[in-house]
Design a protein around this motif. Structure first.
Motif, PDB file in Angstrom:
ATOM      1  N   ALA A  80       0.833  -1.202   0.000  1.00  7.52           N
ATOM      2  CA  ALA A  80       0.000   0.000   0.000  1.00  7.52           C
ATOM      3  C   ALA A  80       0.865   1.250   0.000  1.00  7.52           C
ATOM      4  O   ALA A  80       0.581   2.223  -0.712  1.00  7.52           O
ATOM      5  CB  ALA A  80      -0.915  -0.014   1.218  1.00  7.52           C
ATOM      6  N   ALA A  81       1.928   1.257   0.786  1.00  4.51           N
ATOM      7  CA  ALA A  81       2.805   2.430   0.848  1.00  4.51           C
ATOM      8  C   ALA A  81       3.480   2.673  -0.495  1.00  4.51           C
ATOM      9  O   ALA A  81       3.616   3.821  -0.938  1.00  4.51           O
ATOM     10  CB  ALA A  81       3.849   2.239   1.940  1.00  4.51           C
ATOM     11  N   ARG A  99       2.843  12.501  -1.698  1.00  5.09           N
ATOM     12  CA  ARG A  99       3.478  13.728  -2.190  1.00  5.09           C
ATOM     13  C   ARG A  99       2.455  14.855  -2.301  1.00  5.09           C
ATOM     14  O   ARG A  99       2.768  16.018  -2.034  1.00  5.09           O
ATOM     15  CB  ARG A  99       4.128  13.465  -3.556  1.00  5.09           C
ATOM     16  N   LEU A 100       1.245  14.497  -2.694  1.00  7.67           N
ATOM     17  CA  LEU A 100       0.196  15.503  -2.773  1.00  7.67           C
ATOM     18  C   LEU A 100      -0.118  16.091  -1.402  1.00  7.67           C
ATOM     19  O   LEU A 100      -0.357  17.296  -1.263  1.00  7.67           O
ATOM     20  CB  LEU A 100      -1.057  14.873  -3.387  1.00  7.67           C
ATOM     21  N   VAL A 101      -0.121  15.232  -0.388  1.00  5.35           N
ATOM     22  CA  VAL A 101      -0.349  15.729   0.978  1.00  5.35           C
ATOM     23  C   VAL A 101       0.763  16.684   1.375  1.00  5.35           C
ATOM     24  O   VAL A 101       0.532  17.723   2.019  1.00  5.35           O
ATOM     25  CB  VAL A 101      -0.447  14.540   1.956  1.00  5.35           C
ATOM     26  N   LEU A 116      10.627   7.850   1.127  1.00  2.00           N
ATOM     27  CA  LEU A 116       9.994   8.642   0.082  1.00  2.00           C
ATOM     28  C   LEU A 116      10.106  10.131   0.356  1.00  2.00           C
ATOM     29  O   LEU A 116      10.266  10.939  -0.567  1.00  2.00           O
ATOM     30  CB  LEU A 116       8.523   8.227  -0.044  1.00  2.00           C
ATOM     31  N   LEU A 117      10.026  10.516   1.652  1.00  2.00           N
ATOM     32  CA  LEU A 117       9.976  11.933   2.016  1.00  2.00           C
ATOM     33  C   LEU A 117      11.350  12.510   2.319  1.00  2.00           C
ATOM     34  O   LEU A 117      11.438  13.623   2.838  1.00  2.00           O
ATOM     35  CB  LEU A 117       9.067  12.113   3.245  1.00  2.00           C
ATOM     36  N   SER A 121       3.603  17.751  -8.736  1.00  2.00           N
ATOM     37  CA  SER A 121       3.054  16.447  -9.130  1.00  2.00           C
ATOM     38  C   SER A 121       1.736  16.650  -9.809  1.00  2.00           C
ATOM     39  O   SER A 121       0.969  17.559  -9.453  1.00  2.00           O
ATOM     40  CB  SER A 121       2.875  15.550  -7.899  1.00  2.00           C
ATOM     41  N   PRO A 122       1.448  15.895 -10.806  1.00  2.00           N
ATOM     42  CA  PRO A 122       0.131  15.983 -11.412  1.00  2.00           C
ATOM     43  C   PRO A 122      -0.920  15.654 -10.390  1.00  2.00           C
ATOM     44  O   PRO A 122      -0.776  14.779  -9.576  1.00  2.00           O
ATOM     45  CB  PRO A 122       0.177  14.923 -12.532  1.00  2.00           C
ATOM     46  N   VAL A 123      -1.968  16.416 -10.455  1.00  2.00           N
ATOM     47  CA  VAL A 123      -3.029  16.261  -9.448  1.00  2.00           C
ATOM     48  C   VAL A 123      -3.902  15.100  -9.874  1.00  2.00           C
ATOM     49  O   VAL A 123      -4.756  15.230 -10.741  1.00  2.00           O
ATOM     50  CB  VAL A 123      -3.846  17.563  -9.298  1.00  2.00           C
ATOM     51  N   GLY A 124      -3.678  13.959  -9.306  1.00  2.00           N
ATOM     52  CA  GLY A 124      -4.511  12.783  -9.517  1.00  2.00           C
ATOM     53  C   GLY A 124      -5.175  12.422  -8.231  1.00  2.00           C
ATOM     54  O   GLY A 124      -4.585  12.450  -7.179  1.00  2.00           O
ATOM     55  N   VAL A 125      -6.415  12.153  -8.305  1.00  2.00           N
ATOM     56  CA  VAL A 125      -7.159  11.796  -7.098  1.00  2.00           C
ATOM     57  C   VAL A 125      -6.887  10.346  -6.794  1.00  2.00           C
ATOM     58  O   VAL A 125      -7.321   9.457  -7.519  1.00  2.00           O
ATOM     59  CB  VAL A 125      -8.668  12.039  -7.281  1.00  2.00           C
ATOM     60  N   ILE A 126      -6.139  10.129  -5.743  1.00  2.00           N
ATOM     61  CA  ILE A 126      -5.815   8.747  -5.345  1.00  2.00           C
ATOM     62  C   ILE A 126      -6.222   8.605  -3.892  1.00  2.00           C
ATOM     63  O   ILE A 126      -5.436   8.792  -2.995  1.00  2.00           O
ATOM     64  CB  ILE A 126      -4.329   8.432  -5.542  1.00  2.00           C
TER      65      ILE A 126
END
Length: 813
Positions: A704-705, A713-715, A798-799, A806-811
């Motif tokens: 999942a991670a 990244r969006l957060v 990752l951080l 980042s492209p805004v994709g709803v995930i």
């Protein structure tokens, strides 16, 4: 194709499962009965008639009388090719070291057994010093005791301490006395060993011996002599077989669950990939075959690794089983062909079973899934799945009701295990539908002081219910199993201990110390109420079972009545238990109300058949056995019978071979050895399930991670700090583990409540529920630790770099 990273969890789960199956089956194949050392040189052995039914695996055989044994020995010795026919007599005899019996922990059962010197020929024993015993008062002992020929030694026998002189030494446990002494201590005979002349075929001689014995015994040549291994070793071997069988079954069961959860999560993450395959022309059948092929590759490779690991670990596990008491000291690991074949087959089969549901889901992916940017779950669980889950829950509820109303301990335990398996499976099937209500139920602790992070945790769990359910399922399974099994064992032990203590009207109990029982001299020194158990055999031709073995207790009627709080006489009088032909039976042993007028024939340990007169009938729960006899009658027919316990009012100084404990300690110790093995077995099963659960949780969280990199990244781009993001994934992992623990605990407590009700029905008194909080805390804490570590480490990696655009994709899932 399936990547190494995505298949790692399933690979590890299947490999560990196959390793456990390999080790367990190898040990099972090695668990064949062993020919006792004392009969190793008797190529053919004749055993007295079997008693009871085929289910009575540990029942002793019905002995021949001394007269009948002498007749058989004479006829068998006259067969061509027989060099000697030797009756083997066994009785209790234990040397005293420094005035007390040596420590028995870890000793073989034959370390406190005596035989006539002629039996030494059956085992090929040779004197290492001295000469054989030829008259009363002479004995040959094990050289390991450190005694010398001519030294004085005290033997503790059923009568009490007896003075002997050591005439010789051998390299074998136990003692050997003159044959006339052995005949007096063990008049009944159960084994006749045949020593053959050179070049005589044991199988051909066995045919001739069967013609002599007829239906009065069994003729055992070759490896079939293993049926004569000591009853204690046979029981220990049986316990080990149950442990190994349960471990292998649990490993396979849990491996399927864990691998299924991993495959399901992997398919969910590959929806766009599968959609692309469908878009370029792949049919649902081809997609399903592709997923099966990937699972087969994982199963075959993991099965081979598991086979090698299990085969390498088998000897060490075998030694461990002997050390903890699950196998006798004679146990040796042997490599057979069929465990290898089973293990090689287990890996692919487990993988294919685990991927079945995921392959169906993969085949249903539509080509348009390749165009979806959002990973939000669009489809609820199907009606068939809901129906299957509801049916499993209904079956679990019905089995729980059967557990609560059962008056038989074994049936109740069986119903309870099946009930929890049905409830756990049903809860796992319905987990996606249950996740939402459970998260809403836990809304307050998640929301409190959580702020935006708490909102994201709750929303993510509600949106990605399948992902949450896949991660919570192994926790549910692990917690439910651990709570149920440990709680059942602890509750059952406490209930039976309390019931045993309540049945005794005494202040103290004298029990054996480093000995299998108390001698007559020790009993006389206490002045209390004693129980002298022996085995008799019901020989009535009209009985349902031929030669039914029964536990008879030799008692003093007045003392036994005073010490027994639950004694209830329904016919006759206990005061009439006098003379050498009287007996007291339980109500289930008589066919009509009142005293049966017909005699009650039994065969005693000396092989003599006696018709007894029934003088009283008591309720079934009145006595810890099948019938009561005068103590003098038991001693006359069984010179080696040992007293199991003596009840006294006041504390006294215990005699040789005895110690004194209070009633509560006696009740707790009565089955302490068996309770210890059961608890070790319980911890083993919990360890296996907890290990698998932790692997499944860690693997699912890692997958999942890895699939949520853009989401995290969006957060960060939205303004969250690195610490807040780490707290987000930690809280998500904690919530998932909490959901699994709540659901698993609920399922297990339902089973425990039904078990408690069934125990109350059996013991006839209220039973307290023992909740294994340390086990619950350990299992949940272990799963939580691995889940947090598996989610925080990849997120932290990752951080480490500053967030890029980042492209805004709803995930959202």
């Amino acid at each position: 194709m399936l990547s190494v990273r995505r298949s790692a969890g399933a690979f590890v789960a299947v490999a560990i499962g196959v390793a456990l199956v390999t080790a367990a089956t190898l040990l099972l194949a090695s668990g064949r009965p062993q020919v006792p050392d004392r009969l190793a040189q008797a190529a053919v052995v004749v055993q007295s008639p079997e008693a009871g039914t085929a289910a009575d695996s540990f029942a002793p055989t019905r002995p021949w009388s001394a007269t009948r044994a002498a007749e058989l020995v004479g006829r068998l010795a006259g067969l061509p090719g027989v060099a000697a026919a030797v009756p083997d007599r066994t009785f209790y005899a234990q040397p005293l070291v420094d005035g007390r019996p040596p420590a028995t922990d870890g000793q073989r059962e034959d370390a406190h057994q005596g035989h006539g010197w002629s039996s030494a020929r059956l085992g090929g024993l040779r004197l290492t010093a001295g000469e054989p015993p030829r008259r009363p008062g002479e004995v040959v002992v094990d050289r390991a005791l450190g005694l010398r020929s001519g030294a004085a030694v005290t033997l503790l026998t059923a009568a009490g301490p007896e003075a002997y002189t050591v005439t010789g030494l051998v390299d074998a446990p136990g003692v050997h006395v003159a044959d006339e002494v052995a005949a007096a201590l063990a008049p009944g005979v159960r084994v006749i060993g045949l020593v053959l002349a050179p070049d005589v075929d044991p199988e051909q001689l066995a045919v001739a011996a069967r013609g002599v014995v007829g239906g009065e015994g069994r003729v055992l040549p070759g490896d079939r002599r293993g049926a004569l291994e000591p009853r204690g070793d046979a029981r220990t071997r049986w316990i080990g077989m149950q442990v190994l069988t349960a471990t292998a079954a649990l490993a396979g069961f849990v491996t399927v669950f864990v691998a299924a959860s991993t495959f399901a999560f992997t398919v969910a993450q590959r929806r766009r990939e599968l959609g692309l395959l469908r878009a370029v022309g792949a049919t649902p059948r081809q997609v399903r075959r592709m997923v099966y092929a990937e699972a087969l590759a994982v199963g075959a490779s993991a099965g081979l690794v598991g086979l090698l690991v299990g085969a390498a670990l088998a000897p060490a596990l075998g030694r461990l089983l002997v050390d903890v008491g699950f196998e006798p000291a004679t146990f040796r690991v042997r490599y057979e062909h069929w465990p290898v074949a089973v293990s090689l087959t287990a890996g692919p089969v487990i993988a294919l079973l685990a991927v079945w549901s995921a392959s169906r889901r993969a085949a249903r992916v539509r080509p348009l899934e390749a165009l979806r940017e959002a990973a939000v779950e669009q489809r609820r669980i199907g009606r068939l799945r809901v129906a299957a889950g509801a049916l499993l829950l209904a079956a679990g509820a019905a089995l729980s009701l059967a557990t609560a109303t059962s008056d038989d301990a074994r049936d109740g335990a069986t119903y309870a295990l099946y009930a929890v398996m049905a409830l756990v499976t049903g809860a796992t099937v319905l987990a996606p539908a249950v996740v939402g209500p459970t998260v809403r139920l836990l809304r307050s602790p998640v929301r409190r002081r959580g702020g935006a992070i708490g909102l994201l945790v709750r929303a993510g769990a509600l949106t990605a219910t399948r992902r949450t359910a896949s991660t919570a399922a192994p926790v549910l399974l692990t917690v439910a199993f651990a709570v149920l099994v440990s709680g059942m064992v602890l509750t059952t032990t406490a209930a039976y201990t309390a019931g045993r203590a309540d049945n005794v009207n005494a202040g103290w109990v004298v029990v054996p110390d480093r000995a299998p029982g108390l001698s007559d001299r020790a009993v006389a020194a206490t002045g209390g109420t004693a129980l002298l158990p022996t085995t008799v055999f019901r020989t009535d031709p009209g009985a349902r079972v031929k030669d039914l073995p029964l536990i008879a207790l030799g008692v003093d009627p007045a003392g036994f009545a005073a010490a027994n709080r639950v004694l209830t006489v329904v016919a006759g009088s206990l005061d009439d238990l006098l003379g050498d032909d009287t007996v007291v039976l339980t109500a289930s042993a008589v066919s009509a109300v009142g005293l049966p007028p017909e005699p009650y024939p039994v065969v005693f340990a000396d092989g003599e058949r006696v018709s007894l007169r029934v003088v009283a009938v008591v309720t079934d729960n009145s006595i810890p056995g099948d019938l009561l006899l005068p103590r003098a009658v038991v001693r006359a027919h069984d010179p080696s019978a040992l007293t199991s316990a003596v009840y006294v009012r006041d504390r006294i100084d215990p005699p040789i071979g005895a110690r004194i404990v209070d009633v509560a300690a006696w009740a707790a110790e009565a089955d302490r050895a068996e309770d210890r093995l059961v608890w070790l077995f319980t911890l083993l099963l919990i360890g296996v399930s907890a290990g698998y659960g932790a692997i499944a949780v860690a693997n699912t969280v890692l997958l999942a991670a890895a699939g949520r990199a853009a989401d995290l990244r969006l957060v960060r781009l939205a303004g969250a700090t690195r610490r807040q993001v780490l707290w987000l994934v930690t809280a998500e992992s904690a919530l998932v583990v909490l959901i699994g623990a709540v659901l698993g605990g609920a399922v297990a407590f339902a089973g425990l409540l039904s078990i408690r009700a069934g125990l109350a029905e059996q013991v006839g008194a209220p039973v307290g529920l023992v909740v294994p909080w340390p086990v619950i805390g350990g299992v949940v804490g272990f799963c939580l630790l691995l889940a947090v570590v598996a989610s925080v480490l990849p997120t932290w990696r990752l951080l480490r770099h500053r967030p890029a655009r980042s492209p805004v994709g709803v995930i959202a899932g």
